[in-house]
Design a protein around this motif. Structure first.
Motif, PDB file in Angstrom:
ATOM      1  N   ASN A  65      13.623  39.732  30.614  1.00  0.00           N
ATOM      2  CA  ASN A  65      14.460  38.710  30.937  1.00  0.00           C
ATOM      3  C   ASN A  65      15.915  39.120  30.931  1.00  0.00           C
ATOM      4  OD1 ASN A  65      15.058  35.938  31.655  1.00  0.00           O
ATOM      5  ND2 ASN A  65      15.239  35.304  29.572  1.00  0.00           N
ATOM      6  N   SER A  66      16.412  39.762  29.836  1.00  0.00           N
ATOM      7  CA  SER A  66      17.544  40.420  29.978  1.00  0.00           C
ATOM      8  C   SER A  66      18.103  41.330  31.354  1.00  0.00           C
ATOM      9  CB  SER A  66      17.801  41.276  28.811  1.00  0.00           C
ATOM     10  OG  SER A  66      17.892  40.629  27.837  1.00  0.00           O
ATOM     11  N   LEU A  67      17.033  42.208  31.674  1.00  0.00           N
ATOM     12  CA  LEU A  67      17.268  42.957  32.895  1.00  0.00           C
ATOM     13  C   LEU A  67      17.309  42.262  34.097  1.00  0.00           C
ATOM     14  CD1 LEU A  67      15.316  46.274  32.037  1.00  0.00           C
ATOM     15  CD2 LEU A  67      17.442  45.973  32.076  1.00  0.00           C
ATOM     16  N   VAL A  68      16.555  40.994  34.101  1.00  0.00           N
ATOM     17  CA  VAL A  68      16.638  40.248  35.477  1.00  0.00           C
ATOM     18  C   VAL A  68      17.789  39.585  35.432  1.00  0.00           C
ATOM     19  CG1 VAL A  68      15.412  38.128  36.310  1.00  0.00           C
ATOM     20  CG2 VAL A  68      14.117  40.028  35.608  1.00  0.00           C
ATOM     21  N   ASN A  69      18.061  38.821  34.378  1.00  0.00           N
ATOM     22  CA  ASN A  69      19.545  38.272  34.341  1.00  0.00           C
ATOM     23  C   ASN A  69      20.704  39.114  34.655  1.00  0.00           C
ATOM     24  OD1 ASN A  69      18.818  35.674  33.463  1.00  0.00           O
ATOM     25  ND2 ASN A  69      18.620  36.354  31.270  1.00  0.00           N
ATOM     26  N   ILE A  70      20.654  40.321  34.294  1.00  0.00           N
ATOM     27  CA  ILE A  70      21.745  41.108  34.694  1.00  0.00           C
ATOM     28  C   ILE A  70      21.683  41.470  36.049  1.00  0.00           C
ATOM     29  CG2 ILE A  70      22.636  43.645  34.209  1.00  0.00           C
ATOM     30  CD1 ILE A  70      21.651  43.207  31.273  1.00  0.00           C
ATOM     31  N   VAL A  71      20.775  41.870  36.678  1.00  0.00           N
ATOM     32  CA  VAL A  71      20.540  42.140  38.079  1.00  0.00           C
ATOM     33  C   VAL A  71      20.768  40.715  38.802  1.00  0.00           C
ATOM     34  CG1 VAL A  71      18.823  42.347  40.062  1.00  0.00           C
ATOM     35  CG2 VAL A  71      18.650  43.779  37.844  1.00  0.00           C
ATOM     36  N   VAL A  72      20.285  39.699  38.522  1.00  0.00           N
ATOM     37  CA  VAL A  72      20.672  38.293  39.307  1.00  0.00           C
ATOM     38  C   VAL A  72      22.221  38.144  39.246  1.00  0.00           C
ATOM     39  CG1 VAL A  72      20.153  35.924  39.597  1.00  0.00           C
ATOM     40  CG2 VAL A  72      18.305  37.587  39.292  1.00  0.00           C
ATOM     41  N   PHE A  73      22.714  37.851  38.000  1.00  0.00           N
ATOM     42  CA  PHE A  73      23.955  37.463  37.745  1.00  0.00           C
ATOM     43  C   PHE A  73      25.144  38.701  38.108  1.00  0.00           C
ATOM     44  CE2 PHE A  73      21.488  34.317  35.242  1.00  0.00           C
ATOM     45  CZ  PHE A  73      21.828  33.073  36.166  1.00  0.00           C
ATOM     46  N   GLY A  74      24.662  39.809  37.429  1.00  0.00           N
ATOM     47  CA  GLY A  74      25.561  40.953  37.648  1.00  0.00           C
ATOM     48  C   GLY A  74      25.864  41.543  38.960  1.00  0.00           C
ATOM     49  N   ILE A  75      24.697  41.817  39.562  1.00  0.00           N
ATOM     50  CA  ILE A  75      24.705  42.522  40.858  1.00  0.00           C
ATOM     51  C   ILE A  75      24.986  41.207  41.778  1.00  0.00           C
ATOM     52  CG2 ILE A  75      23.595  43.684  42.833  1.00  0.00           C
ATOM     53  CD1 ILE A  75      24.073  45.337  40.053  1.00  0.00           C
ATOM     54  N   GLY A  76      24.536  40.321  41.815  1.00  0.00           N
ATOM     55  CA  GLY A  76      25.052  39.042  42.472  1.00  0.00           C
ATOM     56  C   GLY A  76      26.278  38.556  42.387  1.00  0.00           C
ATOM     57  N   GLY A  77      26.879  38.739  41.385  1.00  0.00           N
ATOM     58  CA  GLY A  77      28.080  38.453  41.041  1.00  0.00           C
ATOM     59  C   GLY A  77      29.015  39.545  41.558  1.00  0.00           C
TER      60      GLY A  77
END
Length: 142
Positions: free
Chosen positions: A5-17
Motif C-alpha cells: 500500500n505504501s509503494l502504491v501511494n508513493i507511485v500514485v501520489f509521488g509520480i502523479g504529483g
C-alpha cells in the motif's frame, strides 16, 4: 500488506504529483514565451497551484496510509517521499526554466541559475517539515 500500500501511494501520489508539477512548469514556460509574456497574476496562480499540489498530495498519502491501518511514522515516511519526489522534479527543471526566462526577458544572469547543495539540503529539510506537519494534521483529523 501495508508495504505494498505504501509503494502504491508513493507511485500514485509521488509520480502523479511529479508529472503534474512538470506539466505546470511546462505550461508556465509556454505562457512566458507567448507574445504577451507572463503577468504577475499568472505567476501567482502558478505558484499557488504548485504549493497546493505540494501540500495536498503528501497529505493524501498520509491519510491513505493511516486509514489503511498503518501508523503515524509510516504515513510520515510516505508523505516525505511524495514531497521529496515532487521537490526533485522542481529542482531538476529549475535550470531549464531559468534558461527559458533568460531567452524571453533578455537577462543573461538567469542562465547561470543552478541549485547549490545547501539550497537542495534546505529544500529537503522543508519537505520533511511539511510532511511532518501534514501527517500530524491528518492524524489529528482522522
Amino acid at each position: 500488506m501495508t508495504n505494498v500500500n505504501s509503494l502504491v501511494n508513493i507511485v500514485v501520489f509521488g509520480i502523479g504529483g511529479a508529472i503534474l508539477v512538470a506539466a505546470l512548469l511546462g505550461l508556465l514556460l509556454v505562457v512566458s514565451g507567448s507574445s504577451r509574456g507572463s503577468t504577475p497574476r499568472s505567476l501567482t496562480a502558478f505558484g499557488v497551484a504548485s504549493i497546493v499540489l505540494w501540500v495536498v498530495l503528501p497529505a493524501l498519502t498520509a491519510l491513505n496510509e493511516m486509514s489503511a491501518g498503518a501508523g503515524f511514522w509510516v504515513g510520515f515516511a510516505g508523505a516525505s517521499v511524495v514531497a521529496i519526489v515532487m521537490y526533485a522534479v522542481n529542482a531538476a527543471m529549475l535550470p531549464m526554466v531559468a534558461r527559458r526566462q533568460a531567452l524571453v526577458s533578455g537577462r543573461t544572469g538567469l542562465t547561470g541559475i543552478k541549485p547549490t547543495p545547501s539550497v537542495l539540503v534546505g529544500g529537503l529539510v522543508v519537505c520533511l517539515a511539511m510532511a511532518l506537519l501534514v501527517t500530524g494534521v491528518t492524524a489529528f483529523i482522522s
